[in-house]
Scaffold this active site. Structure first.
Site, mmCIF file in Angstrom:
data_model
loop_
_atom_site.group_PDB
_atom_site.id
_atom_site.type_symbol
_atom_site.label_atom_id
_atom_site.label_comp_id
_atom_site.label_asym_id
_atom_site.label_seq_id
_atom_site.Cartn_x
_atom_site.Cartn_y
_atom_site.Cartn_z
ATOM 1 N N GLY A 33 0.826 -1.210 0.000
ATOM 2 C CA GLY A 33 0.000 0.000 0.000
ATOM 3 C C GLY A 33 0.848 1.243 0.000
ATOM 4 O O GLY A 33 2.044 1.189 -0.288
ATOM 5 N N ASN A 34 0.223 2.356 0.284
ATOM 6 C CA ASN A 34 0.954 3.626 0.316
ATOM 7 C C ASN A 34 0.394 4.487 1.437
ATOM 8 O O ASN A 34 -0.565 4.115 2.091
ATOM 9 C CB ASN A 34 0.847 4.316 -1.048
ATOM 10 C CG ASN A 34 -0.590 4.607 -1.413
ATOM 11 O OD1 ASN A 34 -1.256 5.422 -0.779
ATOM 12 N ND2 ASN A 34 -1.103 3.891 -2.406
ATOM 13 N N ARG A 35 1.003 5.629 1.623
ATOM 14 C CA ARG A 35 0.675 6.474 2.777
ATOM 15 C C ARG A 35 -0.425 7.494 2.531
ATOM 16 O O ARG A 35 -0.599 8.400 3.331
ATOM 17 C CB ARG A 35 1.928 7.219 3.233
ATOM 18 C CG ARG A 35 3.025 6.326 3.742
ATOM 19 C CD ARG A 35 4.193 7.177 4.222
ATOM 20 N NE ARG A 35 5.375 6.378 4.475
ATOM 21 C CZ ARG A 35 5.575 5.675 5.573
ATOM 22 N NH1 ARG A 35 4.674 5.681 6.532
ATOM 23 N NH2 ARG A 35 6.680 4.978 5.713
#
Ligand code: CTP
Ligand code: CA
Length: 228
Positions: A33-35
């Site tokens: 995922g990402n932030r």
């Protein structure tokens, strides 16, 4: 910011906004995922609602209070996000792709939890996800639709932004400078908005609602007169 002073210039318009970040499962308990927090996308939805638009909001893994009045679809992965976007795009006068879409996903999702073992750490094979913004920009089922992308760049912001705008084929690209604690998960944001017409509009450091309102200004200026 005096909300009441703003024009209700998106009345009769439908807009589609994507927010958050996609997560690509690796096994039943893990993902890539990402932030992205979803704050910028939610600010775009909230400001469009305040300006009179009907808003479809596609939220990928966002943990924020929903903007009242938006029609919300929740998704997890890039492929789910694409399905939701394609289902809503034909009615939208503008589409704003704020969501951080994972570029890659694991080629296979393990059925059970991946365990430590004799073989050492696993090597993950990745495959590329569909490029939703590219697809939206290429095929335009609704004439006059304004397509907006977001890009986060760490360096050579204008140069990379201009190249990306051309590669994607969108009408506007909002380019954020990121890195060293900026933009992701913070309240503030600053950006330059590049136009396919060659324009570049600087948006000074400020709240994400301000950036959102400036983006809608640029979108509104590109919409065909009228509305529904
Ligand atoms: N985007 C998309 N589908 C993807 C990847 C990105 O629709 N598979 C959209 C994002 O929502 C964003 C824009 O494209 O609006 C730019 O994303 P960005 O990650 O900056 O661009 P990429 O083409 O993925 O290039 P990079 O290699 O720099 O990540
Ligand atoms: Ca990317």
């Amino acid at each position: 910011l005096a909300r009441g002073a703003l024009p209700v210039d998106l009345a009769g318009r439908r807009v589609l906004v994507t927010a958050g970040g996609t997560r690509e499962p690796l096994d039943p308990v893990r993902y890539l995922g990402n932030r992205s927090s979803g704050r910028q996308g939610y600010a775009l939805a909230a400001t469009a609602l305040a300006r009179g638009a009907r808003v479809s909001l596609i939220a990928a893994n966002v943990d924020l209070p929903d903007p009242a009045g938006a029609d919300i679809t929740r998704v997890g992965t890039a492929r789910e996000l694409r399905e939701a976007v394609l289902a809503h795009r034909e009615r939208a006068d503008a589409v704003v792709m704020t969501a951080a879409v994972a570029d890659f996903r694991p080629a296979e999702v393990a059925e059970g939890k991946i365990k430590k073992g004799e073989g050492g750490p696993p090597v993950l094979e990745l495959v590329e996800n569909p490029d939703i913004l590219l697809e939206l920009s290429r095929e335009r089922p609704r004439p006059g639709q304004v397509v907006v992308g977001f890009a986060a760049e760490t360096d050579h912001v204008l140069e990379h932004g201009r190249a990306k705008l051309e590669r994607k084929g969108c009408d506007l690209l909002v380019v954020n400078q990121v890195g060293a604690g900026r933009a992701f998960g913070t309240e503030d944001n600053q950006a330059v908005v590049l136009g396919a017409d060659g324009s570049a509009t600087e948006i000074p450091h400020g709240p994400k609602e301000n950036l959102a309102d400036r983006v809608w200004d640029l979108v509104a200026a590109r919409l065909a007169p009228g509305g529904e």
